[in-house]
Design a protein around this motif. Structure first.
Motif, PDB file in Angstrom:
ATOM      1  N   HIS A 146       0.834  -1.200   0.000  1.00  0.00           N
ATOM      2  CA  HIS A 146       0.000   0.000   0.000  1.00  0.00           C
ATOM      3  C   HIS A 146       0.875   1.258   0.000  1.00  0.00           C
ATOM      4  O   HIS A 146       2.029   1.226   0.434  1.00  0.00           O
ATOM      5  CB  HIS A 146      -0.916  -0.005   1.226  1.00  0.00           C
ATOM      6  CG  HIS A 146      -2.028  -0.996   1.147  1.00  0.00           C
ATOM      7  ND1 HIS A 146      -3.119  -0.833   0.314  1.00  0.00           N
ATOM      8  CD2 HIS A 146      -2.231  -2.180   1.786  1.00  0.00           C
ATOM      9  CE1 HIS A 146      -3.940  -1.865   0.454  1.00  0.00           C
ATOM     10  NE2 HIS A 146      -3.414  -2.695   1.338  1.00  0.00           N
ATOM     11  N   THR A 170      -0.649  -0.037  -4.411  1.00  0.00           N
ATOM     12  CA  THR A 170      -1.861   0.774  -4.440  1.00  0.00           C
ATOM     13  C   THR A 170      -1.500   2.258  -4.397  1.00  0.00           C
ATOM     14  O   THR A 170      -0.550   2.659  -3.719  1.00  0.00           O
ATOM     15  CB  THR A 170      -2.810   0.464  -3.261  1.00  0.00           C
ATOM     16  OG1 THR A 170      -2.234   0.940  -2.041  1.00  0.00           O
ATOM     17  CG2 THR A 170      -3.073  -1.030  -3.158  1.00  0.00           C
ATOM     18  N   TYR A 191      -6.814   2.347  -5.421  1.00  0.00           N
ATOM     19  CA  TYR A 191      -7.615   1.817  -4.318  1.00  0.00           C
ATOM     20  C   TYR A 191      -8.924   2.565  -4.106  1.00  0.00           C
ATOM     21  O   TYR A 191      -9.843   2.029  -3.478  1.00  0.00           O
ATOM     22  CB  TYR A 191      -6.799   1.810  -3.019  1.00  0.00           C
ATOM     23  CG  TYR A 191      -6.464   3.164  -2.440  1.00  0.00           C
ATOM     24  CD1 TYR A 191      -7.329   3.813  -1.588  1.00  0.00           C
ATOM     25  CD2 TYR A 191      -5.264   3.789  -2.748  1.00  0.00           C
ATOM     26  CE1 TYR A 191      -7.029   5.057  -1.051  1.00  0.00           C
ATOM     27  CE2 TYR A 191      -4.941   5.030  -2.214  1.00  0.00           C
ATOM     28  CZ  TYR A 191      -5.826   5.653  -1.375  1.00  0.00           C
ATOM     29  OH  TYR A 191      -5.518   6.885  -0.848  1.00  0.00           O
ATOM     30  N   VAL A 196      -9.438  -3.782  -4.224  1.00  0.00           N
ATOM     31  CA  VAL A 196      -8.043  -4.184  -4.113  1.00  0.00           C
ATOM     32  C   VAL A 196      -7.893  -5.700  -4.110  1.00  0.00           C
ATOM     33  O   VAL A 196      -7.085  -6.272  -4.858  1.00  0.00           O
ATOM     34  CB  VAL A 196      -7.404  -3.576  -2.844  1.00  0.00           C
ATOM     35  CG1 VAL A 196      -5.994  -4.145  -2.619  1.00  0.00           C
ATOM     36  CG2 VAL A 196      -7.342  -2.056  -2.950  1.00  0.00           C
ATOM     37  N   THR A 220      -7.737   0.063   5.132  1.00  0.00           N
ATOM     38  CA  THR A 220      -7.284  -0.930   4.160  1.00  0.00           C
ATOM     39  C   THR A 220      -7.174  -2.340   4.710  1.00  0.00           C
ATOM     40  O   THR A 220      -6.977  -3.285   3.942  1.00  0.00           O
ATOM     41  CB  THR A 220      -5.908  -0.522   3.591  1.00  0.00           C
ATOM     42  OG1 THR A 220      -5.012  -0.255   4.685  1.00  0.00           O
ATOM     43  CG2 THR A 220      -6.016   0.712   2.721  1.00  0.00           C
TER      44      THR A 220
END
Length: 323
Positions: A146, A170, A191, A196, A220
């Protein structure tokens, strides 16, 4: 007169104050360092907001580089005039100079400037332990990362490429996607408009990834767990959106997952391990195999503006203050 950014109460960026401070002589096992550059990290906001408690009033910042101006008794591994960098406690890096423990200092090789060091010591050592200590990753593995256009993300992706690891990253925008790709990120997931976990499954033939590196947190964590393969590892190394609520039963539901919430301090506490990770990092940067992107530069007096821009997602790569 020395100056420092300090805060007397927790809260938003507006609690930060530019103040005159007195810096004395170093005591035993201490040094006085004149800062050349200071790192800006998202973790700094955790102290400012009180997520990480600190006795008030307090200084701020845990990363900087500079020149040693004086050493106290029993200091042997650094000397007056050495260029050094550091990351870690105690707070107080947002300052023009300070007295601090000598044992956390890392000497800089000639090839690396103080500006580069302040932009990469925390992020680079974080990337080092994530890739080299957390999980036995091998060439050919695919991982999810991420915030791929952030300071850690850009270093991580370049290092992963050197190790033969595929990175699915992401990002929030096309501009950040371009930056992430330029630094070795193999696949991009937006995202905010894509699922995702579904995209990860598509990119991995339905299997999912063995490891997810998540610095975002609450927003997330659900998608991160859903993107993991059976008995995968969720590495929660940051909480930009808040602390994620973790239900142990969900780890079982998603395939007997593992989770860790690591802290850099525990991976560089031993001098030998810190030296090994720093040596790898410095070697890659000095040779040009990893480049450090400093995309924001601020005067230290502008800490309020810097924190606002960082918290609203307007920064990419690394950010540096100049005292």
């Amino acid at each position: 007169m020395a100056h420092a950014i300090r805060f007397h109460e927790t809260g938003g960026p507006e609690v930060l104050r530019w103040e005159e401070v007195t810096v004395g002589d170093p005591g035993p096992d201490e040094v006085r360092i004149r800062h050349v550059a200071v790192g800006l990290n998202f973790a700094d906001t955790y102290f400012r907001t009180g997520l990480y408690p600190a006795p008030l009033p307090a200084g701020l910042g845990v990363e900087a580089s500079g020149v040693i101006e004086a050493v106290g008794q029993d200091v042997t591994h650094v000397a007056e005039g050495d260029r050094v960098t550091y990351t870690g406690s105690p707070l107080g890096a947002y300052s023009t100079e300070r007295v601090m423990p000598a044992d956390s200092l890392i000497k800089l090789p000639e090839e690396i400037s103080c500006e580069t060091a302040a932009a990469m010591t925390m992020r680079g050592l974080t990337s080092a332990y994530l890739l080299r200590r957390i999980h036995p990753l091998r060439a050919g593995d695919t991982v999810l990362l991420h915030a791929a256009a952030g300071g850690v993300g850009l270093i991580f992706s370049q290092w992963a490429k050197l190790l033969g690891i595929t990175v699915i990253g992401t990002v929030s925008s096309e501009a950040k996607a371009e930056i992430a790709r330029a630094h070795g990120c193999d696949h991009i997931i937006y995202y905010r408009r894509e699922n995702v976990a579904e995209r990860v499954r598509e990119l991995t033939g339905g299997q999912g990834v063995p490891v997810v590196f998540d610095s975002i947190g609450k927003d997330t964590v659900a998608g991160s767990m859903a993107a993991l393969r059976r008995r995968g590892l969720l590495v929660c190394f940051g909480t930009a959106s808040g602390v994620p609520p973790l239900d142990a039963m969900q780890l079982a539901v998603h395939g007997s997952l593992f989770v860790t919430r690591p802290a850099l301090a525990d991976y560089i506490a031993e001098p030998a391990e810190r030296a090994a990770l720093a040596g790898e990092l410095f070697g890659h940067v000095a040779s040009g195999r990893i480049t450090i992107e400093i995309n924001q530069r601020y005067a230290l007096q502008d800490a309020v503006r810097a924190h606002r821009e960082m918290e609203t997602g307007r920064t990419t790569g690394s950010s540096v203050f100049f005292p």
